[in-house]
Motif scaffolding. Sequence first.
Motif, PDB file in Angstrom:
ATOM      1  N   ARG A   1       4.937  10.381  -6.175  1.00  0.00           N
ATOM      2  CA  ARG A   1       6.119  10.822  -6.918  1.00  0.00           C
ATOM      3  C   ARG A   1       5.727  11.336  -8.296  1.00  0.00           C
ATOM      4  O   ARG A   1       6.203  12.398  -8.731  1.00  0.00           O
ATOM      5  N   ILE A   2       4.882  10.615  -8.994  1.00  0.00           N
ATOM      6  CA  ILE A   2       4.466  11.029 -10.341  1.00  0.00           C
ATOM      7  C   ILE A   2       3.764  12.375 -10.304  1.00  0.00           C
ATOM      8  O   ILE A   2       3.982  13.246 -11.148  1.00  0.00           O
ATOM      9  N   GLU A   3       2.931  12.564  -9.283  1.00  0.00           N
ATOM     10  CA  GLU A   3       2.123  13.779  -9.219  1.00  0.00           C
ATOM     11  C   GLU A   3       2.871  14.974  -8.640  1.00  0.00           C
ATOM     12  O   GLU A   3       2.545  16.122  -8.952  1.00  0.00           O
ATOM     13  N   ASN A   4       3.882  14.735  -7.784  1.00  0.00           N
ATOM     14  CA  ASN A   4       4.495  15.838  -7.049  1.00  0.00           C
ATOM     15  C   ASN A   4       5.972  16.087  -7.346  1.00  0.00           C
ATOM     16  O   ASN A   4       6.397  17.241  -7.397  1.00  0.00           O
ATOM     17  N   ASP A   5       6.766  15.018  -7.502  1.00  0.00           N
ATOM     18  CA  ASP A   5       8.211  15.230  -7.633  1.00  0.00           C
ATOM     19  C   ASP A   5       8.834  14.105  -8.446  1.00  0.00           C
ATOM     20  O   ASP A   5       9.595  13.287  -7.926  1.00  0.00           O
TER      21      ASP A   5
ATOM     22  N   GLY B   1      -1.935  -3.958  -2.880  1.00  0.00           N
ATOM     23  CA  GLY B   1      -1.073  -4.690  -3.797  1.00  0.00           C
ATOM     24  C   GLY B   1      -1.842  -5.319  -4.936  1.00  0.00           C
ATOM     25  O   GLY B   1      -1.420  -5.270  -6.094  1.00  0.00           O
ATOM     26  N   VAL B   2      -2.971  -5.921  -4.624  1.00  0.00           N
ATOM     27  CA  VAL B   2      -3.792  -6.537  -5.664  1.00  0.00           C
ATOM     28  C   VAL B   2      -4.280  -5.480  -6.647  1.00  0.00           C
ATOM     29  O   VAL B   2      -4.233  -5.660  -7.868  1.00  0.00           O
ATOM     30  N   ALA B   3      -4.751  -4.357  -6.120  1.00  0.00           N
ATOM     31  CA  ALA B   3      -5.223  -3.270  -6.983  1.00  0.00           C
ATOM     32  C   ALA B   3      -4.095  -2.736  -7.854  1.00  0.00           C
ATOM     33  O   ALA B   3      -4.295  -2.428  -9.038  1.00  0.00           O
ATOM     34  N   TYR B   4      -2.902  -2.642  -7.284  1.00  0.00           N
ATOM     35  CA  TYR B   4      -1.749  -2.143  -8.038  1.00  0.00           C
ATOM     36  C   TYR B   4      -1.430  -3.081  -9.200  1.00  0.00           C
ATOM     37  O   TYR B   4      -1.168  -2.636 -10.326  1.00  0.00           O
TER      38      TYR B   4
ATOM     39  N   ASP C   1       0.833  -1.198   0.000  1.00  0.00           N
ATOM     40  CA  ASP C   1       0.000   0.000   0.000  1.00  0.00           C
ATOM     41  C   ASP C   1       0.874   1.256   0.000  1.00  0.00           C
ATOM     42  O   ASP C   1       0.620   2.208  -0.743  1.00  0.00           O
ATOM     43  N   ALA C   2       1.922   1.239   0.832  1.00  0.00           N
ATOM     44  CA  ALA C   2       2.806   2.403   0.910  1.00  0.00           C
ATOM     45  C   ALA C   2       3.555   2.617  -0.405  1.00  0.00           C
ATOM     46  O   ALA C   2       3.717   3.752  -0.862  1.00  0.00           O
ATOM     47  N   ILE C   3       4.010   1.529  -1.019  1.00  0.00           N
ATOM     48  CA  ILE C   3       4.731   1.651  -2.286  1.00  0.00           C
ATOM     49  C   ILE C   3       3.816   2.204  -3.373  1.00  0.00           C
ATOM     50  O   ILE C   3       4.187   3.116  -4.117  1.00  0.00           O
ATOM     51  N   ALA C   4       2.607   1.657  -3.473  1.00  0.00           N
ATOM     52  CA  ALA C   4       1.671   2.121  -4.495  1.00  0.00           C
ATOM     53  C   ALA C   4       1.356   3.608  -4.322  1.00  0.00           C
ATOM     54  O   ALA C   4       1.340   4.375  -5.287  1.00  0.00           O
ATOM     55  N   LYS C   5       1.128   4.028  -3.076  1.00  0.00           N
ATOM     56  CA  LYS C   5       0.849   5.448  -2.817  1.00  0.00           C
ATOM     57  C   LYS C   5       2.081   6.307  -3.078  1.00  0.00           C
ATOM     58  O   LYS C   5       1.973   7.432  -3.589  1.00  0.00           O
TER      59      LYS C   5
END
Length: 572
Positions: free
Chosen positions: A352-356, A391-394, A343-347
């Motif tokens: 990162r993509i959206e902010n930096d 993880g499954v959603a990712y 969950d933390a990795i997916a978020k």
Amino acid sequence: MKNFDKYRVGYFQPPECEMKWTKKDHITKAPDWCSVDLRDGNQALIVPMTLEEKLEFFQYLVKLGFKEIEVGFPAASETEYELLRNLIEKDLIPDDVTVQVLTQSREHIIKKTFEALKGTKRAIVHLYNSTSVAQREQVFKAEKPEIVDIAVSGAKLIKKYAAMEHEAYGTEFRFEYSPESFTGTEPEFSLEICNAVIDVWEPDPEHKVIINLPSTVEMSMPHVYANQIEYMSDNLKNRENVIVSLHPHNDRGTAVAAAELGILAGGDRVEGTLFGNGERTGNVDIVTLAMNLFSHGVDPGLDFSNMPEVVENYEKFTDLRVHPRQPYGGRLVFAAFSGSHQDAIAKGMKYRIENDPGRWTVPYLPIDPTDVGREYESDVIRINSQSGKGGVAYILEQNFGYKVPKEMREELGYMVKDISDKHHKELSPDEIMDIFSKEYINVFTPIDITDATFQKAPNFDKSDSPDGMRVNIHVDIKGKPYELSAVGNGRLDAISNALKKSPYTFDYKFITYYEHALESDSTSKAIGYICIEDNSGKQFWGVGTHDDIILASVNALVSALNRQNRVDKFVK
């Protein structure tokens, strides 16, 4: 454990130990690298490499970016002699690469070493002799002056033969000396013997010498090795023309730490091997050292951007296996099975993509796996019984484009985890997609709406609603066809009202609806997600796909209804 009291500290702290290196918190520049895979690494193999394998391995080390490569002990091994001659005669040594050869302090060995080097453009001749207390007392039965004489005599012979060969062939030589078993030698004696060799070789800015300080056996905690290096670095003669080299072994499992602290303490150069292959527990692992620098924003000067290829070649040449948890190179080092980690990795990826996007700060991943040739989809988020909803959603989004709604993820995650647990196995992305598809997508039993047409139906509720819709549907319910029609305050409401005109009772209300395109182009498939709830508060999700987003939403509703009204409990 018994017998621990027969061991004692076997290393020596230097007499002056200021530990200036402790004031530094990171390495800012990569050291010079010397690969000893073809010598130290090869001599540790159960089945040493053939000449052909060594030649191929040499070329691969050059491809990785090594500028100094120790090719062996040509006077002691016919294969290593032939390796050197093949490299020279076939012109396989690039102009910016220097070969290194090892020799003992014996004239016939030194002479043959230089014979092996004839015709090369540049070379490092590496002289060594054992200096430790244990070696002096038990092996050589010699006093310190005799040990110094061995080193000095060898240094003089190397200088003589190098001058002769330079005159005959123009070869540029550099000299290296190692007080073997440095970590078991009194620091004052190590300094004495190294300075004696430096006096013979008389280095200058164009002809620097290498003083290599090996932990031939790792005997101490890493900070002690760093103290020893700092002492030598501070006290060697002609230091500005001396390259301090480190050669840590891994007997205590701390060779990487010892090397890093040794660099902070004054080390300029590191000798080691890919993945730490070497005698006993191995040499220092140059892959880990280099990638540690990379993870701190320092160019390591070596190219490990295709780590799977590095692993494949290493395993081919050595017939050894890289452990799946080996730093950076192991096949599982980026894999996250834990639900909270996933969950933390997916978020973090999304943040990162959206902010930096120019910086890497993703939780649980010290480096971007793609920087070493790994893939997010197959290497990072891995699904087993320990995995979570995120993880499954990712996996579904990254591999197949399905953006599972947040409210749906917990149910789906528990379903997948349960299947993994029952089968005692990790589930591949294709297996996860198969579970998701069979359970949720376009489930058309026992209800199947085979056709639906809509038209505007304003004022249907006497309130002049612009969203009023009339629908005509053809529906099969448990194999029987029905033609039904109704109006509603939207398409899905109209279909619900039409279904209620069938002989069957449908007990539900709408909770939420999401939709998106599976692909970005104009011909992409549409995806709809619908959640309904029965009178008891139990919720049911359905997913629909179709070229038309309206019919995708219809299929999602039908899928949710069929999951609510399974065949075994479906009654009029």
